[in-house]
Design a protein around this motif. Structure first.
Motif, PDB file in Angstrom:
ATOM      1  N   GLU A 232       0.642   6.897   6.003  1.00 48.68           N
ATOM      2  CA  GLU A 232       2.024   6.001   5.802  1.00 48.68           C
ATOM      3  C   GLU A 232       2.277   5.954   4.702  1.00 48.68           C
ATOM      4  O   GLU A 232       3.674   5.988   4.297  1.00 48.68           O
ATOM      5  CB  GLU A 232       1.461   4.667   6.131  1.00 48.68           C
ATOM      6  CG  GLU A 232       1.183   4.572   7.766  1.00 48.68           C
ATOM      7  CD  GLU A 232       0.925   3.118   8.263  1.00 48.68           C
ATOM      8  OE1 GLU A 232       0.828   2.061   7.529  1.00 48.68           O
ATOM      9  OE2 GLU A 232       0.363   2.846   9.721  1.00 48.68           O
ATOM     10  N   ARG A 233       1.519   5.686   3.622  1.00 45.47           N
ATOM     11  CA  ARG A 233       1.922   5.697   2.069  1.00 45.47           C
ATOM     12  C   ARG A 233       2.657   7.345   1.688  1.00 45.47           C
ATOM     13  O   ARG A 233       3.590   6.947   1.042  1.00 45.47           O
ATOM     14  CB  ARG A 233       0.514   5.686   1.149  1.00 45.47           C
ATOM     15  CG  ARG A 233       1.217   5.455  -0.220  1.00 45.47           C
ATOM     16  CD  ARG A 233      -0.265   5.234  -1.160  1.00 45.47           C
ATOM     17  NE  ARG A 233      -0.741   4.183  -0.606  1.00 45.47           N
ATOM     18  CZ  ARG A 233      -2.289   4.334  -0.056  1.00 45.47           C
ATOM     19  NH1 ARG A 233      -2.646   5.306  -0.119  1.00 45.47           N
ATOM     20  NH2 ARG A 233      -2.959   3.193   0.175  1.00 45.47           N
ATOM     21  N   SER A 234       2.061   8.479   1.978  1.00 43.10           N
ATOM     22  CA  SER A 234       2.681   9.575   1.747  1.00 43.10           C
ATOM     23  C   SER A 234       4.067   9.651   2.389  1.00 43.10           C
ATOM     24  O   SER A 234       5.097  10.194   2.027  1.00 43.10           O
ATOM     25  CB  SER A 234       1.612  10.841   2.292  1.00 43.10           C
ATOM     26  OG  SER A 234       0.498  10.694   1.550  1.00 43.10           O
ATOM     27  N   MET A 235       4.254   9.210   3.790  1.00 45.12           N
ATOM     28  CA  MET A 235       5.340   9.576   4.692  1.00 45.12           C
ATOM     29  C   MET A 235       6.410   8.452   3.780  1.00 45.12           C
ATOM     30  O   MET A 235       7.636   8.792   3.920  1.00 45.12           O
ATOM     31  CB  MET A 235       5.012   9.040   6.038  1.00 45.12           C
ATOM     32  CG  MET A 235       4.289   9.625   6.788  1.00 45.12           C
ATOM     33  SD  MET A 235       4.162   9.266   8.540  1.00 45.12           S
ATOM     34  CE  MET A 235       5.882   9.471   9.183  1.00 45.12           C
ATOM     35  N   MET A 236       6.002   7.265   3.766  1.00 46.34           N
ATOM     36  CA  MET A 236       7.064   6.395   2.835  1.00 46.34           C
ATOM     37  C   MET A 236       7.436   6.809   1.306  1.00 46.34           C
ATOM     38  O   MET A 236       8.758   6.646   1.238  1.00 46.34           O
ATOM     39  CB  MET A 236       6.218   4.954   2.641  1.00 46.34           C
ATOM     40  CG  MET A 236       7.227   3.951   1.885  1.00 46.34           C
ATOM     41  SD  MET A 236       6.345   2.092   1.828  1.00 46.34           S
ATOM     42  CE  MET A 236       5.464   2.920   0.191  1.00 46.34           C
ATOM     43  N   ASN A 237       6.743   7.387   0.773  1.00 44.49           N
ATOM     44  CA  ASN A 237       7.210   7.842  -0.530  1.00 44.49           C
ATOM     45  C   ASN A 237       8.072   9.207  -0.363  1.00 44.49           C
ATOM     46  O   ASN A 237       8.947   9.263  -0.912  1.00 44.49           O
ATOM     47  CB  ASN A 237       6.023   8.406  -1.523  1.00 44.49           C
ATOM     48  CG  ASN A 237       5.300   7.052  -2.105  1.00 44.49           C
ATOM     49  OD1 ASN A 237       5.905   6.077  -2.199  1.00 44.49           O
ATOM     50  ND2 ASN A 237       3.862   7.275  -2.153  1.00 44.49           N
ATOM     51  N   LEU A 238       7.506  10.133   0.716  1.00 43.12           N
ATOM     52  CA  LEU A 238       8.389  11.120   0.803  1.00 43.12           C
ATOM     53  C   LEU A 238       9.772  10.892   1.537  1.00 43.12           C
ATOM     54  O   LEU A 238      10.818  11.454   1.028  1.00 43.12           O
ATOM     55  CB  LEU A 238       7.470  12.025   1.791  1.00 43.12           C
ATOM     56  CG  LEU A 238       8.225  13.478   2.273  1.00 43.12           C
ATOM     57  CD1 LEU A 238       8.549  14.235   1.086  1.00 43.12           C
ATOM     58  CD2 LEU A 238       7.581  14.108   3.044  1.00 43.12           C
TER      59      LEU A 238
END
Length: 587
Positions: A232-238
């Protein structure tokens, strides 16, 4: 007979009359003195006898009680204040609507609006820097080359950011792309708590065999669930940085294509201006394909989840860039054909030439026809890869043509109509007109989205059509409010001694405030709501296939072995003992 002797002192009746008379005299003197400065100012400007004009004006003010109208700036501030409060209250309604889909659409609109606002502010700051560093008088060819160079640089930064955030090329960088994206962690699932979404120690969870359970935090029972925090953190930043940079690149492409349209040969007529749109689109498409080839030769595993995330975000970014730039330039061509005047690179006409109700209506009809074409394309079945890519690009462009056409037609209608002047008894200034148009478009867009959601709930609409409409109206609302923000920022900067420097400072301050809050709270909420919507769609799909998700979940949650059952009982006993020993349980 004794004669009547008057008293040496006046009676109370005489004293009251005397005081009342003096009070009235002083009151008249004060009223006249208060009116004299304004009246003398009017008399100096008017033609005629000064004394007669002053006396007549004083008498008119005292008899009729006429007051001066408030300054136009005060009226503008009042309109902005009331409009902003009305829009904020409207957002409170839609983000708390008793429908999960409406909440998702509302947060998506807010995210898109903030992204467009931040992208335009950032791009305006870059333009100010270019104007400061470069000479004031530059040729049209140099301006066009500068626009395309800026777009290429922005697109390269977008590609680099997407690769870093997804981890497709740096899988061992824990700062921006964690190593294990599939790792599940227990987190707080109570949205009313301040620690919502924070990790929870596994020993605090009562039952650990499922995806949802209860944990004891400081002696209080709290709902928890398993989530892939790294994913989720990677998807949010991306998602956040790709969307922001995609809108930035879109406005850079608009700047480059607008400079190409305003060259001498392309600005000679609507047909040549349309050729400039084609050249701009072909150039952007060639750049996209070159980047795809580079990515194809540098990526070794196409099935890796990080590579899939990268490809999806780059695809969405390319759609945003193409649809924003091509639709804006096409609407420029339509306006050129309807009025005979080419608007400037930003879409404004300086000096302004009234279009007339006929041209405004034609522009709005063009937008409606484009929206209908976008809906019809959404209904088409999927085709081959290249054909599907072209259809998606064309669908997005037609939808954005509706957004730009509606935005300009409503703005020009508010400017040219006399309705608001008759109602308010004053002329609306540019910022006030932009605010009225933004409020009107926002309320109409939200109403249309609500109607489409009702139709989809009835099963009479396709999810693809609704998602396409959500994207279109999100951009429409974002662009309408972006014009308000940009106009207000320009007005503030013009009041200073150095407008360019102050505009740059305002831009940096606004971006520094908006971007962190938008990325940490708004984008995170959109990602969470999308995950919940995906869970609901999966459950509906299982039910449609004859499965019972509740029964399957209960069978999956039940302990399969004696060891698992014993572990669950021990965990529950330890949690209850800890809860009682904390002194929080009632005896």
């Amino acid at each position: 007979n004794q004669s009547h002797i008057s008293p040496p002192w006046p009676t109370m009746t005489t004293m009251s009359k005397s005081r009342s008379l003096h009070f009235c005299r002083w009151l008249c003197f004060i009223l006249i003195s208060a009116q004299v400065p304004a009246v003398f100012a009017q008399a100096r400007d008017a033609q005629g006898h000064p004394v007669r004009d002053v006396i007549g004006a004083i008498a008119a003010h005292l008899l009729h009680g006429e007051e001066d109208k408030p300054p136009q700036r005060d009226v503008g501030i009042a309109c902005m204040l009331l409009g902003s409060v009305a829009f904020v209250m409207l957002l409170f309604y839609v983000v708390n609507w008793p429908d999960d889909d409406i909440r998702l659409y509302a947060w998506t609109i807010i995210s898109t609006t903030l992204s467009i606002f931040t992208a335009v502010l950032s791009f305006s700051g870059v333009r100010v820097l270019c104007d400061i560093w470069m000479p004031e008088e530059i040729s049209a060819h140099f301006e066009c080359a500068r626009g395309y160079a800026l777009f290429i640089i922005c697109f390269a930064v977008l590609q680099l950011e997407a690769k870093l955030m997804s981890g497709a090329y740096c899988q061992y960088c824990e700062c921006c792309c964690p190593r294990d994206l599939e790792e599940e962690t227990w987190v707080v699932a109570d949205a009313m708590r301040a620690d919502h979404g924070n990790p929870v120690e596994e020993h605090q969870v009562r039952t650990r065999t499922g995806h949802r359970s209860i944990a004891f935090i400081e002696g209080v029972e709290v709902f928890v669930e398993k989530r892939k925090l790294a994913m989720e953190r990677s998807m949010m930043n991306l998602s956040a940085w790709s969307q922001l940079l995609a809108h930035f690149c879109g406005f850079a492409a608009i700047e480059a294509g607008g400079a190409l349209q305003h060259m001498e040969w392309f600005a000679s007529g609507p047909t040549t201006a349309f050729i400039a749109v084609v050249i701009n689109q072909v150039s952007i498409g060639i750049l996209f394909r070159l980047m795809d080839l580079f990515r194809m030769y540098t990526v070794t595993n196409d099935t890796d989840e990080r590579v899939v995330m990268l490809s999806e975000e780059i695809k969405e970014a390319e759609n945003d860039i193409v649809s924003l730039a091509s639709s804006f330039l096409m609407v420029q061509v339509f306006r050129f054909g309807f009025t005979g005047h080419m608007p400037n690179v930003e879409g404004h006409e300086e000096p302004y030439v009234p279009m007339g109700i006929t041209a405004i209506s034609l522009l709005f009809v063009v937008g409606c026809v484009s929206l209908l074409c976008s809906v019809l394309i959404s209904c088409l079945p999927e085709v081959a890869a290249l054909g599907q890519w072209l259809l998606e690009k064309f669908q997005n462009i037609m939808g954005m043509i509706f957004a730009w056409s509606t935005l300009w037609s409503v703005s020009m209608f508010v400017r040219e109509t006399e309705t608001f002047t008759k109602i308010l008894h004053t002329r609306l200034y540019p910022n006030e007109r932009h605010l009225v148009a933004a409020l009107f478009l926002s309320m109409c867009s939200l109403a249309v989205i609500r109607v489409l959601d009702i139709i989809q709930d009835m099963g009479a609409s396709s999810p693809r059509i609704l998602q396409s409409m959500i994207n279109v109206f999100s951009v429409l609302i974002g662009l309408s409010w972006e014009i308000c923000f940009e106009g207000g920022l320009t007005e503030l900067a013009e009041e200073t001694s150095n407008p360019n420097r102050m505009k740059l400072m305002f831009t940096m301050g606004a971006v520094a405030i908006v971007v962190p809050a938008w990325r940490m709270y708004v984008v995170k909420r959109v990602v969470d709501l999308k995950n919940k919507a995906k869970e609901r769609m999966d459950a509906k799909r299982k039910i449609a296939n004859g499965e019972n998700p509740a029964a399957l979940q209960m069978a999956w949650l039940a302990p399969k072995t004696e060891e698992e059952m014993l572990l669950a009982e021990q965990t529950q006993d330890q949690a209850q003992k800890s809860y009682r020993s904390s002194g929080c349980a009632f005896q």
